[in-house]
Scaffold this active site. Sequence first.
Site, PDB file in Angstrom:
ATOM      1  CG  ASP A 161      11.823 -19.760  -5.727  1.00  0.00           C
ATOM      2  OD1 ASP A 161      12.319 -18.898  -6.930  1.00  0.00           O
ATOM      3  OD2 ASP A 161      10.287 -19.430  -5.199  1.00  0.00           O
TER       4      ASP A 161
ATOM      5  CG  ASP B  77      15.310 -14.978  -6.866  1.00  0.00           C
ATOM      6  OD1 ASP B  77      14.152 -14.547  -6.550  1.00  0.00           O
ATOM      7  OD2 ASP B  77      15.981 -14.801  -6.706  1.00  0.00           O
TER       8      ASP B  77
ATOM      9  CD  GLU C 279      11.453 -11.353  -8.463  1.00  0.00           C
ATOM     10  OE1 GLU C 279      11.236 -10.546  -7.667  1.00  0.00           O
ATOM     11  OE2 GLU C 279      12.749 -12.139  -8.342  1.00  0.00           O
TER      12      GLU C 279
ATOM     13  CG  HIS D 181       8.197 -14.480  -1.453  1.00  0.00           C
ATOM     14  ND1 HIS D 181       7.629 -14.557  -2.451  1.00  0.00           N
ATOM     15  CD2 HIS D 181       9.762 -13.965  -1.470  1.00  0.00           C
ATOM     16  CE1 HIS D 181       8.982 -14.499  -3.744  1.00  0.00           C
ATOM     17  NE2 HIS D 181       9.700 -14.484  -2.474  1.00  0.00           N
ATOM     18  CG  ASP D 182       9.826 -10.749  -2.751  1.00  0.00           C
ATOM     19  OD1 ASP D 182      10.417 -10.979  -1.308  1.00  0.00           O
ATOM     20  OD2 ASP D 182      10.693 -11.459  -4.093  1.00  0.00           O
TER      21      ASP D 182
HETATM   22  C1  GLC Z   1      13.926 -11.959  -5.414  1.00  0.00           C
HETATM   23  C2  GLC Z   1      13.062 -12.858  -4.540  1.00  0.00           C
HETATM   24  C3  GLC Z   1      13.125 -12.171  -3.125  1.00  0.00           C
HETATM   25  C4  GLC Z   1      15.004 -12.360  -2.830  1.00  0.00           C
HETATM   26  C5  GLC Z   1      15.411 -12.438  -3.764  1.00  0.00           C
HETATM   27  C6  GLC Z   1      16.718 -12.984  -3.705  1.00  0.00           C
HETATM   28  O1  GLC Z   1      13.767 -10.975  -5.684  1.00  0.00           O
HETATM   29  O2  GLC Z   1      11.817 -12.882  -4.577  1.00  0.00           O
HETATM   30  O3  GLC Z   1      12.368 -12.711  -1.831  1.00  0.00           O
HETATM   31  O4  GLC Z   1      14.916 -11.599  -1.629  1.00  0.00           O
HETATM   32  O5  GLC Z   1      15.074 -12.595  -5.464  1.00  0.00           O
HETATM   33  O6  GLC Z   1      17.420 -13.708  -4.113  1.00  0.00           O
END
Ligand code: GLC
Length: 581
Positions: free
Chosen positions: A102, A209, A267, A341-342
Site C-alpha cells: 500500500d 491510497d 484508489e 478493508h473499507d
Molecule cells: C483509504 C484507505 C482507508 C484509510 C484512508 C486514509 O481510503 O483505504 O482504509 O482509512 O485511505 O488513509
Amino acid sequence: MTVDNKAIWWKNATVYQIWPASYKDSNGDGVGDIPGIISTLDYIKSIGVDVVWLSPMFDSPQDDMGYDISNYEGVYPKYGTLEDMDNLLKQVHDRGMKLILDLVINHTSSEHDWFKESRSSKTNPKRDWYIWKKPKYDAEGNRQPPNNWGSYFSGSAWKYDETTDEYYLHLFAESQPDLNWENEETRHAIYNSALKFWFDKGVDGFRIDTAGMYSKVQSFPDAPIVFPDVEFQPCKEFHQSGPRIHEFHKEMFQTVTSKYDAMTVGEVGHSTREDSLKYVSASEKEMNMMFLFDTVEVGSDIGDRFRYQGFELPELKDAIIRESEFTVGTDAWSTVFIENHDQPRCISRFGNPSKQWRVPSGKALAALQSTLTGTLFIYQGQEIGMINLPKEWDISEYLDINTINYFKAWSEKNKPTDEGYQKNLDVLLANINLLARDNARSPVQWDDSEYAGFSTGKPWTRVNDNYKEINVASQVNDPNSLLNFWKKMLSVRKEYSPALIYGNLEVIDKESKENFSYYKVNGDNKAFVTINFTESPIEVKSTSSDTFKSVVCSGDSQEESLEPKGTVSLGPWEAKVFVSV
Ligand code: GLC
Ligand code: CA
C-alpha cells in the site's frame, strides 16, 4: 522499456488482499503478522491468485490501522521486521506470485519525524511539508478553523496546534496530517522513502491510497453546505482530482515507478469518466488502473455512507455497467472488486447472509465478479464467504476510528429526549452493521478451533460468532464449498479470458429485479452469464442467435447447451456461465 509491452501480467491477474492485523497470527499475541502470512502462501496460491496486495505493514501508531505511517522504511513491530518482509517477498516470488504494498502518501502519521519537525516551529525547514493555516476568528472573537471542510472521519478537517498557534489539515484522522504536495522537496522525499525504498527490495507495485487527493485547491475556500444538520461539510471538490494532481502522478511515474516492472492501482473514486481516464490511460503514464466505487456505494450517499437508502437490482446493474464501460474504446484498464478493508462483506451487502442462502448467494456473487472485465481483486475471507458482524453485537465491538467517530458525533448531536430518537438510533445502528468497515476487519476464520485458528491467544478484535460454520478448513475438501467454487471460477476466468477478462459487457433484461444477465463479447469470443438474485426459481431467455455450451452451474443442475434464443432455468441464487461454441 515502455509500459505497454509489459502490461499483460497485471491485466490477467487475480489479486488477493491481505489486511495484516486480522489475517493470521503466528505467535499468539492476538495480532496477525508477516510470519503468519508466509505460513499461508500455499493456500493463497491454491486459490488461483497471482498477486498478493498487503495492506499497510509499515511502522505506525495504528490510529487508522496502519494508514497512519510513522516510518515508510520500517515495519510495525507487531507485524514483524524488515527481514520478515524480505522473506515474504522471496516466498511469494518462489511461488510465482507477485507482491504489492500500500502506498499511503496523501498523509503521514503525526508521529512521523517529518511532522514532528514540521509542527515544532514556523521556521523549521520542514514546516512547509504539511499544510498549515492561521486560525479564523468569528464575530465573537472565537478561534475557528480556516474553513468548514469536514474530515472523512467526522468533525473538522483542521486541527489546532498550540505550539505555533496554527491549524494543520487532516482529511482523515487528527493524527493523519496531509502532506503538502505543492512542495517539491516533500514530493521527492516521498518518492524516495515510500516508493524507491521498497521497489529496490523487489516489491512488484503498489495500491495507491487516496490517489486523487494530493492536490488541494490552494485558496482553501469554504465548501457548499450539503448536510445542514452538521457543522463541517464534505469538501471533495477542493481536493479530489485537484488542479495539479495529474502533474504529480506523472512526476511520480517518471521519477520512480517507470524504472520498475510495476503494477499500480489507484484508489481514486468520485471523478468524472473523463478525469478518471487521465489517471489510467496507458498513454498518460500515471498509473495502470484504479478502483471505481459505483458498485460498493450503491444505495449510499457518496458524501456519507451511513446515510443509506437501499437499492434495487437495476441500480446495482447500472453501477456495474458504468464501471465496465469506463475503459471501452480507450487505452485504459480497470479493476473489479466488491470487497476490501473499507467495505462490508459482499454476501451481507448484495447477497443473502442467512444460513440457507449464504453459500448460494456467495457463489452468485463469485460468478458475477469472476466474469467482469478488469483486474480482479478479492479480499481475505471473501473466498470462504465470511459475512458481516452479528446484528446483536454491541456498538462497543466496533473498533474502527471511522465508526467510532461517526457514532460519537451522532450521539453528541442527538439526545434521548429528542423526538424519534430511538427510531433514528435503530436506523443508524442497522446502517453501521450493514456498512461499517469493521465488518471486513474481524479475524479470518481458518478452522473451528478457539479463535477460529486465527490465533492461539485472544484476538485484538472479536472473531465472528459463526466461525464454526464458516471457515477455511471445512471448505478445502468439500467439492460444493464456496472456496472450491471460487477456485473453479478463477480458472474458468483464465480459460476464457478473451471474453471474461477483456470482453465488453452487454446486459440484457436490464430492468429485471430478479435476474442479472449479460453477454461478454470480444470478437468471436462470447460468454453468457445469468444470475438469479432471488430465493425462487426463475427462467431467463437468451437473446443471442449463437449456440452456447455450459461451463459453470453454481447450483445442482447441469446444463449442456443453450440453443439460439433458448431459455435457461435458474434455481434460487443460481448462476450459470456459458461460452459460445
Ligand atoms: C483509504 C484507505 C482507508 C484509510 C484512508 C486514509 O481510503 O483505504 O482504509 O482509512 O485511505 O488513509
Ligand atoms: Ca502476532
